[in-house]
Motif scaffolding. Sequence first.
Motif, mmCIF file in Angstrom:
data_model
loop_
_atom_site.group_PDB
_atom_site.id
_atom_site.type_symbol
_atom_site.label_atom_id
_atom_site.label_comp_id
_atom_site.label_asym_id
_atom_site.label_seq_id
_atom_site.Cartn_x
_atom_site.Cartn_y
_atom_site.Cartn_z
ATOM 1 N N HIS A 136 36.194 -49.363 -52.865
ATOM 2 C CA HIS A 136 35.905 -50.352 -51.812
ATOM 3 C C HIS A 136 36.441 -51.732 -52.217
ATOM 4 N N ILE A 137 37.419 -52.202 -51.451
ATOM 5 C CA ILE A 137 37.990 -53.540 -51.662
ATOM 6 C C ILE A 137 37.616 -54.406 -50.460
ATOM 7 N N TYR A 138 37.203 -55.633 -50.743
ATOM 8 C CA TYR A 138 36.905 -56.587 -49.662
ATOM 9 C C TYR A 138 37.894 -57.726 -49.783
ATOM 10 N N LEU A 139 38.534 -58.080 -48.668
ATOM 11 C CA LEU A 139 39.462 -59.198 -48.733
ATOM 12 C C LEU A 139 39.322 -60.096 -47.518
ATOM 13 N N VAL A 140 39.747 -61.335 -47.694
ATOM 14 C CA VAL A 140 39.693 -62.303 -46.604
ATOM 15 C C VAL A 140 41.098 -62.853 -46.420
ATOM 16 N N VAL A 141 41.574 -62.820 -45.166
ATOM 17 C CA VAL A 141 42.912 -63.350 -44.879
ATOM 18 C C VAL A 141 42.798 -64.506 -43.886
ATOM 19 N N ASN A 142 43.875 -65.285 -43.781
ATOM 20 C CA ASN A 142 43.879 -66.463 -42.913
ATOM 21 C C ASN A 142 43.806 -66.099 -41.432
ATOM 22 N N ALA A 143 43.074 -66.932 -40.680
ATOM 23 C CA ALA A 143 42.944 -66.722 -39.240
ATOM 24 C C ALA A 143 44.312 -66.710 -38.561
ATOM 25 N N GLY A 144 45.162 -67.647 -38.954
ATOM 26 C CA GLY A 144 46.468 -67.766 -38.311
ATOM 27 C C GLY A 144 47.388 -66.599 -38.632
ATOM 28 N N CYS A 145 47.065 -65.830 -39.658
ATOM 29 C CA CYS A 145 47.912 -64.708 -40.071
ATOM 30 C C CYS A 145 47.295 -63.368 -39.698
ATOM 31 N N ARG A 146 46.103 -63.408 -39.112
ATOM 32 C CA ARG A 146 45.353 -62.174 -38.861
ATOM 33 C C ARG A 146 46.197 -61.086 -38.202
ATOM 34 N N ASP A 147 46.818 -61.420 -37.069
ATOM 35 C CA ASP A 147 47.526 -60.390 -36.310
ATOM 36 C C ASP A 147 48.666 -59.778 -37.106
ATOM 37 N N LYS A 148 49.475 -60.640 -37.724
ATOM 38 C CA LYS A 148 50.620 -60.095 -38.460
ATOM 39 C C LYS A 148 50.164 -59.366 -39.715
ATOM 40 N N ASP A 149 49.103 -59.850 -40.380
ATOM 41 C CA ASP A 149 48.601 -59.177 -41.577
ATOM 42 C C ASP A 149 48.083 -57.788 -41.221
ATOM 43 N N LEU A 150 47.279 -57.729 -40.161
ATOM 44 C CA LEU A 150 46.690 -56.446 -39.794
ATOM 45 C C LEU A 150 47.778 -55.456 -39.370
ATOM 46 N N ALA A 151 48.778 -55.960 -38.642
ATOM 47 C CA ALA A 151 49.880 -55.081 -38.228
ATOM 48 C C ALA A 151 50.630 -54.555 -39.449
ATOM 49 N N HIS A 152 50.848 -55.443 -40.404
ATOM 50 C CA HIS A 152 51.553 -55.093 -41.640
ATOM 51 C C HIS A 152 50.764 -54.037 -42.427
ATOM 52 N N ILE A 153 49.475 -54.287 -42.577
ATOM 53 C CA ILE A 153 48.632 -53.351 -43.335
ATOM 54 C C ILE A 153 48.569 -52.000 -42.615
ATOM 55 N N GLU A 154 48.401 -52.066 -41.300
ATOM 56 C CA GLU A 154 48.266 -50.837 -40.520
ATOM 57 C C GLU A 154 49.518 -49.965 -40.611
ATOM 58 N N GLU A 155 50.670 -50.621 -40.516
ATOM 59 C CA GLU A 155 51.941 -49.890 -40.585
ATOM 60 C C GLU A 155 52.057 -49.142 -41.917
ATOM 61 N N HIS A 156 51.755 -49.862 -42.996
ATOM 62 C CA HIS A 156 51.853 -49.229 -44.309
ATOM 63 C C HIS A 156 50.749 -48.202 -44.532
ATOM 64 N N MET A 157 49.603 -48.444 -43.909
ATOM 65 C CA MET A 157 48.485 -47.504 -44.071
ATOM 66 C C MET A 157 48.821 -46.172 -43.406
ATOM 67 N N LYS A 158 49.470 -46.242 -42.235
ATOM 68 C CA LYS A 158 49.862 -45.004 -41.539
ATOM 69 C C LYS A 158 50.758 -44.157 -42.428
ATOM 70 N N ALA A 159 51.769 -44.832 -42.995
ATOM 71 C CA ALA A 159 52.731 -44.112 -43.844
ATOM 72 C C ALA A 159 52.026 -43.540 -45.069
ATOM 73 N N PHE A 160 51.122 -44.326 -45.631
ATOM 74 C CA PHE A 160 50.402 -43.913 -46.837
ATOM 75 C C PHE A 160 49.516 -42.700 -46.555
ATOM 76 N N LYS A 161 48.844 -42.755 -45.402
ATOM 77 C CA LYS A 161 47.959 -41.644 -45.048
ATOM 78 C C LYS A 161 48.740 -40.384 -44.702
ATOM 79 N N ALA A 162 49.921 -40.601 -44.106
ATOM 80 C CA ALA A 162 50.762 -39.457 -43.744
ATOM 81 C C ALA A 162 51.150 -38.666 -44.991
ATOM 82 N N LYS A 163 51.224 -39.394 -46.125
ATOM 83 C CA LYS A 163 51.555 -38.708 -47.379
ATOM 84 C C LYS A 163 50.306 -38.202 -48.097
ATOM 85 N N GLY A 164 49.185 -38.282 -47.395
ATOM 86 C CA GLY A 164 47.959 -37.720 -47.962
ATOM 87 C C GLY A 164 47.059 -38.714 -48.666
ATOM 88 N N GLY A 165 47.409 -40.002 -48.603
ATOM 89 C CA GLY A 165 46.578 -41.019 -49.256
ATOM 90 C C GLY A 165 45.235 -41.188 -48.565
#
Lengths: 408, 156
Positions: free
Chosen positions: A142-171
């Motif tokens: 369990h990791i907890y992180l805080v990101v900037n309000a102004g970067c929220r949308d791009k950060d979440l999109a970035h994380i989500e994109e990589h998370m999809k790929a990571f999960k597709a490989k079984g992560g």
Amino acid sequence: MRGGGLWQLGQSIRRQLAQADKKSVARRYFASEADLKKTVLYDFHVTHGGKMVPFAGWSMPIQYKDSIMESTVNCRENGSLFDVSHMCGLSLKGKDCITFLEKLVMGDVAALAPGTGTLSVFTNEKGGAIDDTVITKVKDDHIYLVVNAGCRDKDLAHIEEHMKAFKAKGGDVLWHIHDERSLLALQGPLAAPVLQHLTKEDLSKIYFSDFRIIDINGASCFLTRTGYTGEDGFEISVPSEHAVDLAKAILEKSEGKVRLTGLGARDSLRLEAGLCLYGNDMEQHITPVEAGLTWAIGKRRRAEGGFLGAETILKQLEEGPKIRRAGFISSGPPARSHSEIQNDKGANIGEVTSGGFSPCLKKNIAMGYVKSGSHKAGTKVKILVRGKAYDGVVTKMPFVPTKYYKPS
Amino acid sequence: MASSRLLWASRAASYLRISVFHRGFSTVLKDLKYADSHEWVKIEGASATVGITDHAQDHLGDVVYIELPEVGAAVAQGSSFGAVESVKATSDIYSPISGKVVEVNEELNKSPGLVNSSPYEDGWIIKVEAKDANEVNNLMGADDYSKFCEEEDAKH
């Protein structure tokens, strides 16, 4: 013209004054005002005289009844309470969450002891900064992180994109965005004594960057001993339905010494503490090495790489970056972002990214990027403000000594 | 008489640091003329004294630096002649009247905060030899300016 940030925000106050008679401007301003998001403390701010301004899509208090000067000084003498609920809290869970996160940030997350955290940076393929973030290891899964309000949308999109790929490989990783929580920052010398009234946990055992999930004022909170002022203090992630009560309790327990403080003083405080404001002092094309955050790249990460942009960053570590972030003290009017920096012969060597008058030092302070070699403390420079060159000198940061609570 | 009482009130208020937030109650003086960019001008014969209004200093907050023009510089109505720096913002100062700068308030170099504590007296910024006194007809009187400020504040 500008990426955003408080400077522009402060700037807009008078500009709006001067332009309010021009109807098109007024209409545009209103249209955006209605779309602004409000934190659960919005009414509380307004009741306490908060001057609400648009910031990163939110309506936030830039100041209350105290002036920015008074608020800044009071934070260091007594304490400040900030509503920073516009910032985005995020949990990553799953047995592979650390492996996953380490692909996106430069920090050694695996090496963090449970219940501790660090400042880190999300990097892009070119080694530039997508955002800065405070990462906490709650537990190994369990990791907890805080990101900037102004970067929220791009950060979440970035994380989500990589998370999809990571999960597709079984992560094994999943996320939870903590929109059910609000974030309060309690900063200054009275932060710990005041908060101690509201919890049974012994705060003297919780050091800078430590994290606990504890009961505060009757609500289960995420407590991190961190902040953005250079002072000792805490960021408290509280279930939103308890946020107003907690804010009231903190102010009451301090007997009026901890004051509600807005984004204006928050910007002065972080500048005095030499901390970067993303969007001003750090951007997509700036690497953490150039930004002076080399200390936040773990030793293992330097040896192994394995994060986005690692090639560029590791090469910069070896050869030294071409530009570096530096601090300045200057005469004349305060230098603001985009002021040109020249060497003593009048040649351009860089640009200011944040600057203003320091309420605590009563001097003009600034940070900016200059060519390597010109970044050493004591180097004389000229800073151009409205076409006139003023004397400046490279100054070691923080400008005001930091007071983090560390084990002695 | 009324104006000096208001001034006293404004000074007392800023001394007590309660002036920062009194929306819609900024002091406005009867014998001055006002620009919509929040400067005032006081005409005395051929001499025009210029400063920023109580409303403007109130919104700007603590003034930390004033960029003054040179004596002898030409200023034009509606054009910028200097700048006010507060802790957070830089703002141009626009001249409410055209003419030649005959004096600048050097005290502001040492004490820029005079603009906050005494916007209509000790915090004056420049004195101008006015080219055309009729230009004041383009400016607002005290009542219109008060209304203008109230309307602006109501929008926020």
